[in-house]
Structure formats: C-alpha cells, structure tokens
Design a protein around this motif. Structure first.
Motif, mmCIF file in Angstrom:
data_model
loop_
_atom_site.group_PDB
_atom_site.id
_atom_site.type_symbol
_atom_site.label_atom_id
_atom_site.label_comp_id
_atom_site.label_asym_id
_atom_site.label_seq_id
_atom_site.Cartn_x
_atom_site.Cartn_y
_atom_site.Cartn_z
ATOM 1 N N GLY A 1 1.033 -1.513 0.388
ATOM 2 C CA GLY A 1 0.198 -0.167 0.344
ATOM 3 C C GLY A 1 0.890 1.549 0.048
ATOM 4 O O GLY A 1 0.677 2.664 -0.712
ATOM 5 N N GLN A 2 2.013 1.031 0.820
ATOM 6 C CA GLN A 2 2.708 1.837 0.753
ATOM 7 C C GLN A 2 3.732 2.374 -0.881
ATOM 8 O O GLN A 2 3.637 3.729 -1.443
ATOM 9 C CB GLN A 2 3.647 2.529 1.952
ATOM 10 N N MET A 3 3.691 1.806 -1.371
ATOM 11 C CA MET A 3 4.930 1.431 -2.736
ATOM 12 C C MET A 3 3.409 1.871 -3.627
ATOM 13 O O MET A 3 3.929 3.265 -4.264
ATOM 14 C CB MET A 3 5.153 0.085 -3.046
ATOM 15 N N GLU A 4 1.975 1.867 -3.050
ATOM 16 C CA GLU A 4 0.439 2.732 -4.467
ATOM 17 C C GLU A 4 1.124 3.679 -4.404
ATOM 18 O O GLU A 4 0.632 5.113 -5.759
ATOM 19 C CB GLU A 4 -0.393 1.959 -4.272
ATOM 20 N N ILE A 5 1.255 4.446 -3.222
ATOM 21 C CA ILE A 5 1.174 5.869 -2.729
ATOM 22 C C ILE A 5 2.765 6.567 -3.639
ATOM 23 O O ILE A 5 2.550 7.357 -3.994
ATOM 24 C CB ILE A 5 1.330 6.376 -1.085
ATOM 25 N N LEU A 6 3.634 5.644 -2.844
ATOM 26 C CA LEU A 6 4.389 6.576 -3.394
ATOM 27 C C LEU A 6 4.639 5.854 -4.809
ATOM 28 O O LEU A 6 5.069 7.434 -5.819
ATOM 29 C CB LEU A 6 5.469 5.147 -3.009
ATOM 30 N N ARG A 7 4.197 5.616 -5.954
ATOM 31 C CA ARG A 7 3.734 5.593 -7.416
ATOM 32 C C ARG A 7 3.242 6.212 -7.826
ATOM 33 O O ARG A 7 3.954 7.755 -8.829
ATOM 34 C CB ARG A 7 3.485 3.988 -7.819
ATOM 35 N N ASP A 8 2.216 6.627 -7.435
ATOM 36 C CA ASP A 8 1.287 8.158 -7.788
ATOM 37 C C ASP A 8 1.700 9.709 -7.085
ATOM 38 O O ASP A 8 2.020 9.813 -8.230
ATOM 39 C CB ASP A 8 -0.192 7.756 -6.450
ATOM 40 N N ALA A 9 2.473 9.338 -6.059
ATOM 41 C CA ALA A 9 3.122 10.894 -5.913
ATOM 42 C C ALA A 9 4.403 10.555 -7.446
ATOM 43 O O ALA A 9 5.264 11.980 -7.978
ATOM 44 C CB ALA A 9 4.105 11.006 -4.284
ATOM 45 N N LEU A 10 5.439 9.972 -7.415
ATOM 46 C CA LEU A 10 6.062 9.795 -8.336
ATOM 47 C C LEU A 10 5.567 9.849 -10.174
ATOM 48 O O LEU A 10 6.465 11.053 -10.812
ATOM 49 C CB LEU A 10 6.779 8.252 -8.592
ATOM 50 N N LEU A 11 4.577 9.309 -10.319
ATOM 51 C CA LEU A 11 3.904 9.530 -11.774
ATOM 52 C C LEU A 11 2.815 11.305 -11.575
ATOM 53 O O LEU A 11 2.153 11.616 -13.130
ATOM 54 C CB LEU A 11 2.971 8.534 -11.492
ATOM 55 N N ALA A 12 2.859 11.585 -10.534
ATOM 56 C CA ALA A 12 2.666 13.199 -10.215
ATOM 57 C C ALA A 12 3.254 13.997 -10.812
ATOM 58 O O ALA A 12 3.223 15.245 -10.866
ATOM 59 C CB ALA A 12 1.674 13.387 -9.280
ATOM 60 N N GLY A 13 5.246 14.090 -11.132
ATOM 61 C CA GLY A 13 5.781 14.689 -11.085
ATOM 62 C C GLY A 13 6.762 15.272 -9.666
ATOM 63 O O GLY A 13 6.694 16.268 -10.043
#
Length: 159
Positions: free
Chosen positions: A140-152
């Motif tokens: 779950g934490q990694m899903e948030i990391l991915r979303d933040a990274l993809l948001a630039g």
C-alpha cells in the motif's frame, strides 16, 4: 486455519503488486524518492521487503543463515531487472519455507530488537503472519509512492 496455498496466494499478491510497480516505473523512477517526508524509493522499499521475507521466513522459521543489513535496504538503488529476479527467487524460497514451517513451534532464533518486529514472543506461524503484515503494509505504501512519482513530484523538484 488458513492453508499454505491461501497464505502464499495473499503474500504473492502483495509481492506481485510491488514488483509490478517497480517494473512499471523503470530504472529511473523506481530509484527516486518522492517529495514526502521520510519517503523511500520504490526500489528501496522492495529491497526491504525482500529482506523481511528472507530473514523472518528463512532465518526465524526455516532456520537458514541469512545475512541482512536492514539499514542498508532503505538506501539501496540499482537497475530494476536484477531486483525483479531476486524477488522471484525470494518468492520461490518463501513457498518452500512456508510448506516446511511448523506453525505452533517456536522460532528457530530470536529476532534482533532493532528489526522492529512484534514486541512479543512469536511462533513460526506468527512470524509468517508478520511477513504478510509487512508485505501488505508496504504494498500500500508503494502504491502511494508510485502515485506521487507519477504526479511528477520527486524529492527536490518544485511543486
């Protein structure tokens, strides 16, 4: 009680989710920390999870010698492909460790307090539950990391 196959199904889902995120991000983004306080890179978080599985299931449940540097896991970086290969090997070993576990038996060693595991005496079955706990939490934490990274918004970039 759950079966070995049930346990491996759910741990596998968490591992598949994390490896899918790391693979999808690629070498650059998987090694980037998003601009969130205390955030890790997805690469480092997967490395940590593989360390958790290897140590808790391998050393404490199966009784194998496992060399682990928990602190170094969080600073790890590198190309994605070898990490994904390592994840596949750890997953295969987890299946063997689960199938040979004695759920009601004591651990084969005491976990170091620095590893921040549960603060009570554990059976092998409880240690395997801790492995699942860690995988589910960090997926779950990694899903948030991915979303933040993809948001630039990697660390150091203006918002």
């Amino acid at each position: 009680m759950i079966t070995d196959d049930d346990y491996l199904y759910f741990t596998g889902r968490a591992l598949d989710g994390m490896t899918g995120i790391v693979a999808g991000l690629g070498d650059e983004l998987a090694n980037t920390r998003p601009a969130l306080p205390g955030a890790n890179s997805p690469y480092a978080l997967l490395t940590h999870c593989l360390g958790v599985v290897s140590y808790w299931a391998g050393a404490l449940v199966a009784g194998r010698a496992v060399d682990r540097d928990r602190d170094a896991e969080f600073g790890s970086a590198g190309p994605v492909r070898p990490l994904l290969d390592q994840a596949a090997a750890v997953r295969a070993q987890l299946a063997e460790d689960v199938r040979s576990a004695e759920p009601d038996a004591p651990l084969r060693a005491a976990p170091p307090a620095a590893f921040l595991g549960p603060d009570r005496e554990l059976t092998q079955g409880a240690a395997l539950l801790h492995v699942y706990e860690e995988l589910a939490q960090h997926h779950g934490q990694m899903e948030i990391l991915r979303d933040a990274l993809l948001a630039g918004e990697p660390a150091g970039l203006p918002r």
